[in-house]
Design a protein around this motif. Structure first.
Motif, PDB file in Angstrom:
ATOM      1  N   ALA A 495       0.920  -1.195  -0.032  1.00 38.74           N
ATOM      2  CA  ALA A 495      -0.219  -0.060  -0.008  1.00 38.74           C
ATOM      3  C   ALA A 495       0.893   1.247  -0.252  1.00 38.74           C
ATOM      4  N   MET A 496       0.303   2.375  -0.597  1.00 45.82           N
ATOM      5  CA  MET A 496       1.161   3.437  -0.473  1.00 45.82           C
ATOM      6  C   MET A 496       0.320   4.534   0.322  1.00 45.82           C
ATOM      7  N   TYR A 497       1.051   5.217   1.188  1.00 41.65           N
ATOM      8  CA  TYR A 497       0.267   6.371   2.261  1.00 41.65           C
ATOM      9  C   TYR A 497       1.005   7.647   1.591  1.00 41.65           C
ATOM     10  N   ASP A 498       0.092   8.612   1.851  1.00 40.48           N
ATOM     11  CA  ASP A 498       0.536  10.001   1.745  1.00 40.48           C
ATOM     12  C   ASP A 498       1.137  10.622   3.166  1.00 40.48           C
ATOM     13  N   MET A 499       2.650  10.841   2.885  1.00 42.41           N
ATOM     14  CA  MET A 499       3.082  11.341   4.158  1.00 42.41           C
ATOM     15  C   MET A 499       3.571  12.782   4.073  1.00 42.41           C
ATOM     16  N   THR A 500       2.988  13.551   3.107  1.00 39.57           N
ATOM     17  CA  THR A 500       3.436  14.875   2.933  1.00 39.57           C
ATOM     18  C   THR A 500       3.198  15.730   3.826  1.00 39.57           C
ATOM     19  N   ALA A 501       2.005  15.401   4.895  1.00 45.14           N
ATOM     20  CA  ALA A 501       1.843  16.373   6.176  1.00 45.14           C
ATOM     21  C   ALA A 501       2.974  16.382   7.053  1.00 45.14           C
ATOM     22  N   LEU A 502       3.957  15.323   6.761  1.00 43.66           N
ATOM     23  CA  LEU A 502       5.032  15.339   7.834  1.00 43.66           C
ATOM     24  C   LEU A 502       5.788  16.338   7.693  1.00 43.66           C
ATOM     25  N   LYS A 503       6.092  17.221   8.554  1.00 48.01           N
ATOM     26  CA  LYS A 503       7.001  18.122   8.580  1.00 48.01           C
ATOM     27  C   LYS A 503       8.593  17.764   8.414  1.00 48.01           C
ATOM     28  N   ARG A 504       9.036  18.648   7.232  1.00 53.95           N
ATOM     29  CA  ARG A 504      10.390  18.232   6.835  1.00 53.95           C
ATOM     30  C   ARG A 504      11.425  19.294   6.967  1.00 53.95           C
ATOM     31  N   LEU A 505      12.570  19.159   7.574  1.00 59.80           N
ATOM     32  CA  LEU A 505      13.440  20.423   7.760  1.00 59.80           C
ATOM     33  C   LEU A 505      14.822  20.062   6.980  1.00 59.80           C
ATOM     34  N   GLU A 506      15.654  20.867   6.725  1.00 55.58           N
ATOM     35  CA  GLU A 506      16.628  20.476   6.194  1.00 55.58           C
ATOM     36  C   GLU A 506      17.754  21.484   6.804  1.00 55.58           C
ATOM     37  N   VAL A 507      18.835  20.711   7.394  1.00 53.96           N
ATOM     38  CA  VAL A 507      19.942  21.367   8.449  1.00 53.96           C
ATOM     39  C   VAL A 507      21.169  21.268   7.423  1.00 53.96           C
ATOM     40  N   THR A 589       8.237  20.129  -1.243  1.00 52.36           N
ATOM     41  CA  THR A 589       8.569  18.410  -1.350  1.00 52.36           C
ATOM     42  C   THR A 589       7.106  17.701  -1.152  1.00 52.36           C
ATOM     43  N   CYS A 590       7.318  16.191  -1.392  1.00 60.73           N
ATOM     44  CA  CYS A 590       6.110  15.337  -1.130  1.00 60.73           C
ATOM     45  C   CYS A 590       6.812  14.144  -0.481  1.00 60.73           C
ATOM     46  N   SER A 628      11.233   7.836 -14.109  1.00 61.63           N
ATOM     47  CA  SER A 628      11.738   9.244 -14.274  1.00 61.63           C
ATOM     48  C   SER A 628      11.801  10.374 -13.389  1.00 61.63           C
ATOM     49  N   VAL A 629      11.309   9.660 -12.031  1.00 61.80           N
ATOM     50  CA  VAL A 629      11.315  10.600 -10.977  1.00 61.80           C
ATOM     51  C   VAL A 629      12.481  10.730 -10.024  1.00 61.80           C
ATOM     52  N   PRO A 630      13.443  11.697  -9.764  1.00 63.56           N
ATOM     53  CA  PRO A 630      14.331  11.549  -8.815  1.00 63.56           C
ATOM     54  C   PRO A 630      13.793  11.570  -7.104  1.00 63.56           C
ATOM     55  N   VAL A 631      14.177  10.671  -6.497  1.00 65.59           N
ATOM     56  CA  VAL A 631      13.656  10.558  -5.109  1.00 65.59           C
ATOM     57  C   VAL A 631      14.872  10.397  -4.180  1.00 65.59           C
ATOM     58  N   THR A 632      14.503  10.854  -2.902  1.00 65.71           N
ATOM     59  CA  THR A 632      15.336  10.437  -1.607  1.00 65.71           C
ATOM     60  C   THR A 632      14.743   9.311  -1.048  1.00 65.71           C
ATOM     61  N   ALA A 633      15.028   8.090  -1.019  1.00 66.53           N
ATOM     62  CA  ALA A 633      14.425   6.991  -0.538  1.00 66.53           C
ATOM     63  C   ALA A 633      15.148   6.486   0.982  1.00 66.53           C
ATOM     64  N   MET A 634      14.217   6.486   1.909  1.00 69.74           N
ATOM     65  CA  MET A 634      14.549   6.348   3.306  1.00 69.74           C
ATOM     66  C   MET A 634      13.986   4.818   3.607  1.00 69.74           C
ATOM     67  N   ASP A 649      10.706  16.324  -5.239  1.00 60.82           N
ATOM     68  CA  ASP A 649      10.217  17.861  -5.129  1.00 60.82           C
ATOM     69  C   ASP A 649       8.485  17.736  -5.503  1.00 60.82           C
ATOM     70  N   ALA A 650       7.804  18.704  -5.084  1.00 61.36           N
ATOM     71  CA  ALA A 650       6.382  18.721  -5.235  1.00 61.36           C
ATOM     72  C   ALA A 650       5.840  18.582  -6.793  1.00 61.36           C
ATOM     73  N   ASP A 651       6.601  19.279  -7.685  1.00 62.19           N
ATOM     74  CA  ASP A 651       6.469  19.275  -9.070  1.00 62.19           C
ATOM     75  C   ASP A 651       6.406  17.799  -9.586  1.00 62.19           C
ATOM     76  N   MET A 652       7.036  16.793  -9.195  1.00 65.13           N
ATOM     77  CA  MET A 652       7.237  15.485  -9.687  1.00 65.13           C
ATOM     78  C   MET A 652       6.386  14.506  -8.715  1.00 65.13           C
ATOM     79  N   GLY A 653       5.556  15.305  -7.861  1.00 70.83           N
ATOM     80  CA  GLY A 653       4.821  14.150  -6.991  1.00 70.83           C
ATOM     81  C   GLY A 653       3.690  13.423  -7.657  1.00 70.83           C
ATOM     82  N   LEU A 654       3.147  14.144  -8.563  1.00 71.87           N
ATOM     83  CA  LEU A 654       1.979  13.248  -9.286  1.00 71.87           C
ATOM     84  C   LEU A 654       2.364  12.320 -10.156  1.00 71.87           C
ATOM     85  N   LYS A 655       3.551  12.507 -10.790  1.00 72.47           N
ATOM     86  CA  LYS A 655       4.356  11.503 -11.622  1.00 72.47           C
ATOM     87  C   LYS A 655       4.719  10.103 -10.627  1.00 72.47           C
ATOM     88  N   LEU A 656       5.375  10.443  -9.644  1.00 79.51           N
ATOM     89  CA  LEU A 656       5.683   9.473  -8.645  1.00 79.51           C
ATOM     90  C   LEU A 656       4.392   8.597  -8.339  1.00 79.51           C
TER      91      LEU A 656
END
Length: 817
Positions: A495-507, A589-590, A628-634, A649-656
């Motif tokens: 199953a896939m879950y939309d986790m976009t609402a998770l706050k993401r910070l870059e340090v 991002t998403c 064709s979608v670049p991702v960071t996979a964790m 990135d958000a602009d690639m989300g629908l394609k993902l």
């Protein structure tokens, strides 16, 4: 010590309480200023009806109210008490409200305050004016009562003055003067009044309905709206003739009709929340000397009160022999989420606010703020729900603040379901997947403004495969059996879950690794590609947040955070040399969580790199392309199954989404919602900050000792933690429930025999294990596995068994496979 120079703006119940509490702790270089006369300043405190009901779904708000009751009960002015402890009675006139009183009884019992549920006869015995035919039952809190707000102001200012605090009446604040230090930090330096400047190292805005106006002087926007609330007084009520004492009956709430009542000798005060919202701009409030009575009192609008008077005469028949003699539309502060605004400005050091605080919580807030200022943290109360920096940017928009403030006024006495989303200003934030989710007939709830699917009606055909048990009526609201089917489908396939609402910070920056080492409890300065679950602590060792830290480059980290308070906490501790930067990357991002035993079979054919167990181990991250979608996979999972969080990135989300959706079809993969997610995470025993643990809990109590690495160096809270690790007296404990209709919702009391010993945090039905699950804070003695306890759920006592955790996959073989 005299302490730093503090100026408190506003001498109402909050400012007076803070002056008293600060000076009692040795800070006496304190000046209180108010534009009005003392102690009747003209703000909300000057006309407040004074009813103190302690019951609240928030444990923090109840504890703030309890301290207020305790403190005001000890105060008097010239022999006149500041608090009349007559008790508080809430009555039900509908079956729905009677059920709600049972729920409220659960809250207040869980939070440690004496409460009693009463039958109709007992209600009438306590308050003989009630019509016995209308009343179905009641909730009595014996320690509730009437606060004499002006007397409380007077008593606390007198005490503070006796310790050297200056109290300056008729000093209008015109500006907050700030300066910029050499390191670029803006700091308060003085409060500018119509009588001149008052030097200050710390300024605390306790200006109430004027709070937004004063805060803007320091460049700060407060999500606060003053709204008028009707309060009327009857003339003499014949049956009360001869009543010498001001109040002999309990304060009374008739929440079915948005009404409350209080005695005043042979008359009754009637408060009403059922009228139309009447917002007022802080800039339009009349000056002290130009107001008819006082700035916070507007003319009574009789037409708005007509329904209230009709209902009052029906509930309290004796009032039919009286008339309304006087009334006001009094201004009070409302916020977007109904909670106070406490804390320091994120931009101007030394500028603090203690706003949107009613008399009920005033002394508690005074103590909380004094501890925070003097000690650097608050040890008596968990303030995460009250922190002024908790809001997202959209929640500070004027239209949002006004609409949600008015909505909260309308819902003051409503029965609110724990999952109930706001009814207006939606949608606000949508992920790139929103269009596809709507095509799948998602049922959306809201999270931090995001539209987040709770389940998908498109998955209803799955119900032919599984018999999903139904919960009781309350838990069945905003629920569907599809939730259970989605959980089971995740365990079986993918199953896939939309986790976009998770706050993401870059340090980022050359000092990023050492900075994060000092801020977190685990070793996050590992090799590039590492992902670490860690905690951030307060100075006293309490948990401020749980986060994941992914090292994506030598000087670049991505944090999975819990909200704006994490960003605020990290930003406040940044080194001043510019070696570290923190930014919120959430909106750009998403994220999709792809989880389940078939997840690798779906993902690997799409990927340009190795996603085998050797290619990407558990709690590791890497960059890749999915189609064709670049991702960071964790490689991590909060549902306890093989899989990955895939960020792009958000602009690639629908394609993902479309790429994964097409690849899942041969495996009967689905999109799943938050309802299934919550069930699955509780089966694995994963904690949620803000629900399962907060600032008042430490890692050892919360079952998170594995996230603390004392050998990784110093970090905030370490010294206090070393003292707390040997003094664990309570634990976050897993309980299981056999009866599906006994599934609870959270905040219910837990009983050991007749004694309430704790309270529930998170709860859901575990569809994989076939039992209800509830996590609860319990004393060590009650947390022994196998012990049977009871959860107070409305009028029921639900048997629950203390269970070893995790309930699902204790060997972690599915996650690590």
């Amino acid at each position: 010590m005299a302490g730093p120079r503090v100026v408190i703006i506003g001498a109402g119940v909050v400012g007076a309480a803070l002056a008293d509490e600060l000076s009692s702790r040795g800070w006496t270089e304190v000046t209180v200023v108010d534009q009005g006369p003392l102690p009747v300043t003209g703000g909300s405190s000057s006309h407040a009806p004074g009813l103190v009901f302690q019951t609240n779904p928030s444990k923090t708000m109840t504890e703030l109210a309890r301290y207020t009751v305790e403190k005001l009960s000890s105060l008097s002015v010239d022999g006149e008490p500041c608090f009349l402890q007559v008790g508080g009675l809430e009555v039900a006139t509908t079956p729905e409200r009677l059920a709600e009183l049972h729920r409220r009884h659960g809250w207040v019992t869980a939070w440690g305050i004496e409460a009693r549920l009463l039958g109709p006869d007992a209600c009438v015995e306590l308050h003989p004016l009630l019509d016995r035919r209308r009343v179905l039952g009641g909730l009595l809190i014996p320690t509730d009562g009437l606060a004499k707000a002006v007397l409380a102001v007077d008593a606390q200012l007198r005490a503070a003055s006796g310790r050297g605090v200056r109290c300056l009446a008729r000093h209008e604040v015109l500006d907050i003067r700030t300066e910029t230090d050499e390191d670029g930090t803006d700091r308060v330096r003085a409060v500018v009044t119509d009588h001149g400047e008052i030097p200050a190292d710390t300024v605390v805005c306790c200006a109430g309905i004027w709070g937004p106006k004063v805060a803007r002087m320091a460049g700060m926007e407060l999500p606060l709206t003053p709204l008028a609330h009707q309060l009327a007084w009857t003339g003499p009520v014949p049956v009360l003739a001869g009543q010498k004492q001001e109040a002999v009956r309990p304060i009374l709430r008739h929440q079915d009709a948005d009404l409350y009542y209080r005695d005043r000798h042979d008359r009754l005060g009637i408060g009403y929340y059922g009228h139309r919202p009447m917002p007022v701009s802080p800039d339009d409030i009349a000056p002290v000397d130009a107001a008819e009575r006082m700035p916070s009192v507007l003319r009574f609008t009789e037409d708005d009160f007509a329904d209230a008077w009709t209902e009052t005469q029906a509930l309290l028949p004796a009032t039919r022999e009286a008339k309304i003699e006087e009334g006001i539309n009094g201004l009070f502060s409302f916020t977007t989420d109904g909670m106070p605004l406490l804390g320091e400005s994120p931009d101007v050091k030394g500028f603090w606010v203690a706003e949107a605080v009613w008399v009920t919580h005033s002394a508690g807030v005074g103590r909380a703020m004094a501890e925070w200022l003097v000690d650097g943290h608050c040890s008596s109360f968990d303030l995460h729900e009250c922190d002024v920096n908790r809001f997202e940017a959209h929640q500070l928009a004027p239209d949002y603040v006004l609409a949600r403030g008015c909505r909260n006024f309308e819902e003051v006495y409503d029965i609110i379901h724990p999952l109930q989303p706001p009814g207006d200003l939606r949608p606000l934030r949508t992920s790139p997947f929103h269009a596809r989710q709507r095509e799948l007939n998602a049922y959306f709830l809201e999270a931090s403004g995001w539209e987040r699917p709770q389940w998908y009606s498109a998955n209803e055909p799955l119900l032919a495969r599984w018999d999903v048990p139904a919960p009781g009526d309350w838990a069945a609201r905003m629920w569907s059996p599809v939730v259970g089917a989605e959980a089971l489908a995740t365990r079986e396939s993918v199953a896939m879950y939309d986790m976009t609402a998770l706050k993401r910070l870059e340090v980022t920056g050359r000092g990023a690794a050492s900075f994060l080492q000092s801020m977190t409890t685990a070793d996050v300065a590992k090799s590039v590609g590492s992902v670490t679950y860690s905690l951030m602590l307060d100075q006293d060792g309490g948990i401020r947040s749980d986060i994941t830290v992914a090292r994506l480059g030598r000087d670049r980290f991505q944090i999975g955070a819990n909200g704006p308070l994490d960003l605020d906490w990290l930003t406040r501790h940044l080194p001043r040399d510019g070696s570290v930067s923190v930014r919120d990357i959430t909106s750009g991002t998403c994220c999709i969580g792809l989880w389940g035993p078939k997840a690798r079979e779906v993902l690997q054919p799409l990927a340009d790199s190795d996603f085998s167990n050797r290619g990407l181990r558990y709690f590791r991250a890497k960059r890749a392309h999915i189609g064709s979608v670049p991702v960071t996979a964790m490689r991590l999972s909060y549902v306890g199954e093989l899989g990955w969080e895939l960020y792009t990135d958000a602009d690639m989300g629908l394609k993902l989404w479309d790429t994964l959706w097409e690849a899942m079809r041969p495996y009967d993969g689905i999109a799943a919602g938050r309802g299934a997610f919550n069930s699955l995470r509780l089966e694995k025993g994963y904690r949620a900050f803000g629900t399962d643990m907060t600032y008042e809990h430490d890692p050892y109590e919360a079952g998170l000792a594995f996230a603390v690495k004392l050998d990784q160096g110093d970090f905030i809270g370490r010294a206090a933690l070393e003292e707390r690790m040997t003094a664990v007296r309570r634990r976050l404990t897993c309980l299981t429930i056999d009866d599906p209709r006994g599934v609870v919702m959270g905040k219910e009391p837990v009983y050991d025999g007749a004694a309430c010993v704790g309270y529930v945090t998170s709860a859901a039905y575990g569809y994989t294990i076939g039992k209800g699950i509830a996590y609860a804070w319990l004393p060590i003695g009650a947390a022994a596995p196998g012990r049977t306890l009871q959860i107070g759920y409305f009028e029921r006592r639900v048997p629950a068994v203390v269970s070893e955790e995790p309930l699902f996959d204790p060997s972690m073989s599915r996650l690590r496979g």
